[in-house]
Design a protein around this motif. Sequence first.
Motif, PDB file in Angstrom:
ATOM      1  N   VAL A  25       0.844  -1.196   0.000  1.00 30.46           N
ATOM      2  CA  VAL A  25       0.000   0.000   0.000  1.00 30.46           C
ATOM      3  C   VAL A  25       0.882   1.250   0.000  1.00 30.46           C
ATOM      4  O   VAL A  25       1.802   1.370   0.813  1.00 30.46           O
ATOM      5  CB  VAL A  25      -0.938   0.003   1.222  1.00 30.46           C
ATOM      6  CG1 VAL A  25      -1.748   1.290   1.265  1.00 30.46           C
ATOM      7  CG2 VAL A  25      -1.865  -1.206   1.182  1.00 30.46           C
ATOM      8  N   THR A  27       0.686   5.379   0.315  1.00 33.01           N
ATOM      9  CA  THR A  27      -0.226   6.408   0.818  1.00 33.01           C
ATOM     10  C   THR A  27       0.287   7.801   0.476  1.00 33.01           C
ATOM     11  O   THR A  27       1.479   8.102   0.648  1.00 33.01           O
ATOM     12  CB  THR A  27      -0.395   6.279   2.342  1.00 33.01           C
ATOM     13  OG1 THR A  27      -0.872   4.969   2.653  1.00 33.01           O
ATOM     14  CG2 THR A  27      -1.386   7.304   2.864  1.00 33.01           C
ATOM     15  N   PRO A  49     -12.173   3.456  -8.373  1.00 30.60           N
ATOM     16  CA  PRO A  49     -12.507   3.265  -6.942  1.00 30.60           C
ATOM     17  C   PRO A  49     -11.966   1.966  -6.359  1.00 30.60           C
ATOM     18  O   PRO A  49     -11.750   1.892  -5.154  1.00 30.60           O
ATOM     19  CB  PRO A  49     -14.045   3.285  -6.946  1.00 30.60           C
ATOM     20  CG  PRO A  49     -14.437   2.919  -8.334  1.00 30.60           C
ATOM     21  CD  PRO A  49     -13.379   3.468  -9.235  1.00 30.60           C
ATOM     22  N   ARG A  50     -11.754   0.937  -7.173  1.00 30.15           N
ATOM     23  CA  ARG A  50     -11.248  -0.335  -6.640  1.00 30.15           C
ATOM     24  C   ARG A  50      -9.759  -0.276  -6.326  1.00 30.15           C
ATOM     25  O   ARG A  50      -9.255  -1.135  -5.604  1.00 30.15           O
ATOM     26  CB  ARG A  50     -11.524  -1.464  -7.636  1.00 30.15           C
ATOM     27  CG  ARG A  50     -13.015  -1.734  -7.854  1.00 30.15           C
ATOM     28  CD  ARG A  50     -13.203  -2.916  -8.765  1.00 30.15           C
ATOM     29  NE  ARG A  50     -14.619  -3.220  -8.980  1.00 30.15           N
ATOM     30  CZ  ARG A  50     -15.076  -4.212  -9.742  1.00 30.15           C
ATOM     31  NH1 ARG A  50     -14.207  -5.002 -10.370  1.00 30.15           N
ATOM     32  NH2 ARG A  50     -16.371  -4.410  -9.874  1.00 30.15           N
ATOM     33  N   ARG A  51      -9.079   0.706  -6.886  1.00 32.41           N
ATOM     34  CA  ARG A  51      -7.627   0.819  -6.688  1.00 32.41           C
ATOM     35  C   ARG A  51      -7.262   1.613  -5.438  1.00 32.41           C
ATOM     36  O   ARG A  51      -6.142   1.500  -4.947  1.00 32.41           O
ATOM     37  CB  ARG A  51      -6.984   1.501  -7.896  1.00 32.41           C
ATOM     38  CG  ARG A  51      -7.109   0.737  -9.197  1.00 32.41           C
ATOM     39  CD  ARG A  51      -6.246  -0.487  -9.208  1.00 32.41           C
ATOM     40  NE  ARG A  51      -6.194  -1.082 -10.541  1.00 32.41           N
ATOM     41  CZ  ARG A  51      -5.645  -2.255 -10.795  1.00 32.41           C
ATOM     42  NH1 ARG A  51      -5.115  -2.941  -9.802  1.00 32.41           N
ATOM     43  NH2 ARG A  51      -5.641  -2.739 -12.015  1.00 32.41           N
ATOM     44  N   TYR A  52      -8.217   2.397  -4.907  1.00 25.54           N
ATOM     45  CA  TYR A  52      -7.869   3.326  -3.848  1.00 25.54           C
ATOM     46  C   TYR A  52      -8.801   3.174  -2.646  1.00 25.54           C
ATOM     47  O   TYR A  52      -9.952   2.761  -2.776  1.00 25.54           O
ATOM     48  CB  TYR A  52      -7.952   4.784  -4.357  1.00 25.54           C
ATOM     49  CG  TYR A  52      -6.982   5.088  -5.464  1.00 25.54           C
ATOM     50  CD1 TYR A  52      -5.698   5.520  -5.195  1.00 25.54           C
ATOM     51  CD2 TYR A  52      -7.370   4.918  -6.799  1.00 25.54           C
ATOM     52  CE1 TYR A  52      -4.810   5.802  -6.218  1.00 25.54           C
ATOM     53  CE2 TYR A  52      -6.480   5.194  -7.836  1.00 25.54           C
ATOM     54  CZ  TYR A  52      -5.204   5.631  -7.535  1.00 25.54           C
ATOM     55  OH  TYR A  52      -4.328   5.892  -8.542  1.00 25.54           O
ATOM     56  N   CYS A  53      -8.252   3.554  -1.499  1.00 27.41           N
ATOM     57  CA  CYS A  53      -9.021   3.650  -0.261  1.00 27.41           C
ATOM     58  C   CYS A  53      -8.802   5.070   0.277  1.00 27.41           C
ATOM     59  O   CYS A  53      -7.662   5.455   0.592  1.00 27.41           O
ATOM     60  CB  CYS A  53      -8.551   2.605   0.753  1.00 27.41           C
ATOM     61  SG  CYS A  53      -9.469   2.626   2.299  1.00 27.41           S
ATOM     62  N   VAL A  54      -9.880   5.848   0.347  1.00 27.44           N
ATOM     63  CA  VAL A  54      -9.796   7.262   0.719  1.00 27.44           C
ATOM     64  C   VAL A  54     -10.446   7.460   2.074  1.00 27.44           C
ATOM     65  O   VAL A  54     -11.607   7.100   2.286  1.00 27.44           O
ATOM     66  CB  VAL A  54     -10.494   8.142  -0.346  1.00 27.44           C
ATOM     67  CG1 VAL A  54     -10.348   9.619   0.019  1.00 27.44           C
ATOM     68  CG2 VAL A  54      -9.916   7.886  -1.729  1.00 27.44           C
ATOM     69  N   ARG A  55      -9.704   8.033   3.032  1.00 26.05           N
ATOM     70  CA  ARG A  55     -10.206   8.278   4.385  1.00 26.05           C
ATOM     71  C   ARG A  55      -9.783   9.667   4.862  1.00 26.05           C
ATOM     72  O   ARG A  55      -8.579   9.946   4.914  1.00 26.05           O
ATOM     73  CB  ARG A  55      -9.654   7.218   5.364  1.00 26.05           C
ATOM     74  CG  ARG A  55     -10.160   5.817   5.085  1.00 26.05           C
ATOM     75  CD  ARG A  55     -11.647   5.725   5.430  1.00 26.05           C
ATOM     76  NE  ARG A  55     -12.150   4.372   5.252  1.00 26.05           N
ATOM     77  CZ  ARG A  55     -12.592   3.864   4.103  1.00 26.05           C
ATOM     78  NH1 ARG A  55     -12.620   4.656   3.037  1.00 26.05           N
ATOM     79  NH2 ARG A  55     -13.015   2.634   4.018  1.00 26.05           N
ATOM     80  N   ASN A  57     -13.538  10.256   2.917  1.00 28.06           N
ATOM     81  CA  ASN A  57     -13.881  10.587   1.530  1.00 28.06           C
ATOM     82  C   ASN A  57     -14.955  11.671   1.434  1.00 28.06           C
ATOM     83  O   ASN A  57     -15.326  12.072   0.335  1.00 28.06           O
ATOM     84  CB  ASN A  57     -14.331   9.337   0.774  1.00 28.06           C
ATOM     85  CG  ASN A  57     -15.546   8.691   1.420  1.00 28.06           C
ATOM     86  OD1 ASN A  57     -16.011   9.134   2.462  1.00 28.06           O
ATOM     87  ND2 ASN A  57     -16.055   7.640   0.816  1.00 28.06           N
ATOM     88  N   GLN A  74      -3.831   0.751  -3.459  1.00 26.50           N
ATOM     89  CA  GLN A  74      -3.702  -0.675  -3.140  1.00 26.50           C
ATOM     90  C   GLN A  74      -2.664  -1.325  -4.051  1.00 26.50           C
ATOM     91  O   GLN A  74      -2.402  -0.843  -5.161  1.00 26.50           O
ATOM     92  CB  GLN A  74      -5.063  -1.371  -3.300  1.00 26.50           C
ATOM     93  CG  GLN A  74      -6.169  -0.748  -2.465  1.00 26.50           C
ATOM     94  CD  GLN A  74      -5.827  -0.723  -0.989  1.00 26.50           C
ATOM     95  OE1 GLN A  74      -5.483  -1.748  -0.405  1.00 26.50           O
ATOM     96  NE2 GLN A  74      -5.924   0.453  -0.369  1.00 26.50           N
TER      97      GLN A  74
END
Length: 245
Positions: A25, A27, A49-55, A57, A74
């Motif tokens: 991962v 960041t 959207p499947r490639r990333y995790c946004v926190r 969002n 990811q």
Amino acid sequence: MSKLEQILVLDPPADLKFKGPFTDVVTTNLKLRNPSDRKVCFKVKTTAPRRYCVRPNSGIIDPGASVIISVMLQPFDYDPNEKSKHKFMVQTIFAPHNVTDLEAMWKDAKPEDLMDSKLRCVFELPSENDKMNDVDPTKAAPVLNTSKAESALGTKPSSLSLDDVEMRRMMEECKRLQFEMSKLVDENRQLKDEGVRMRKAQRSDNIVSNSGALMRKEPSSKSLPSLLVVIAAIFIGFFLGKFVL
């Protein structure tokens, strides 16, 4: 200055940079700052959207405040032809007074009230020199230790032979114990058979003794009627002698 820049400041302003290799991962932080005197609602969107995790969002930024958004890429197999497909957009709107349902607010928002800011994704792959410099000496040490251990093993075949001798000795001991166990099992079986034979012999002796006792009782029982006959004959003779005389 655009309308977006008046109410929201992006840092970085145009690109999101991700440094490879992308086997884990990666960041990148995005800072949103609200320089206006009103609350601002924001929402982060991406074309992958499947490639990333946004926190986080989405959320609300108070006047003069800022928020840090973590964009986590990811692990994936990097394809240079795919980099142009990765884009982000930060959508903002002034928060209405007494807002309670953000989802309903975004659905009912008018296009002219929305402000968008597009961001490109930049992927940087490390060069060969960077890979060599990034090698951790603490991680290289186990390799050296492994080679030393292998050389030590190669110079000490006697230890291996001693292990083989010990293994053979343990196997022989196991075989001996198995033989002793089978021997004890056979002896136990023989003892059980002997006990059964002894119980059978004891029962037969009891039967013979009981039959002998019955045979001894038979003559006495047979002699009793004959004795009664003799006594009866004496009485009859006695009475007949009285009548004749």
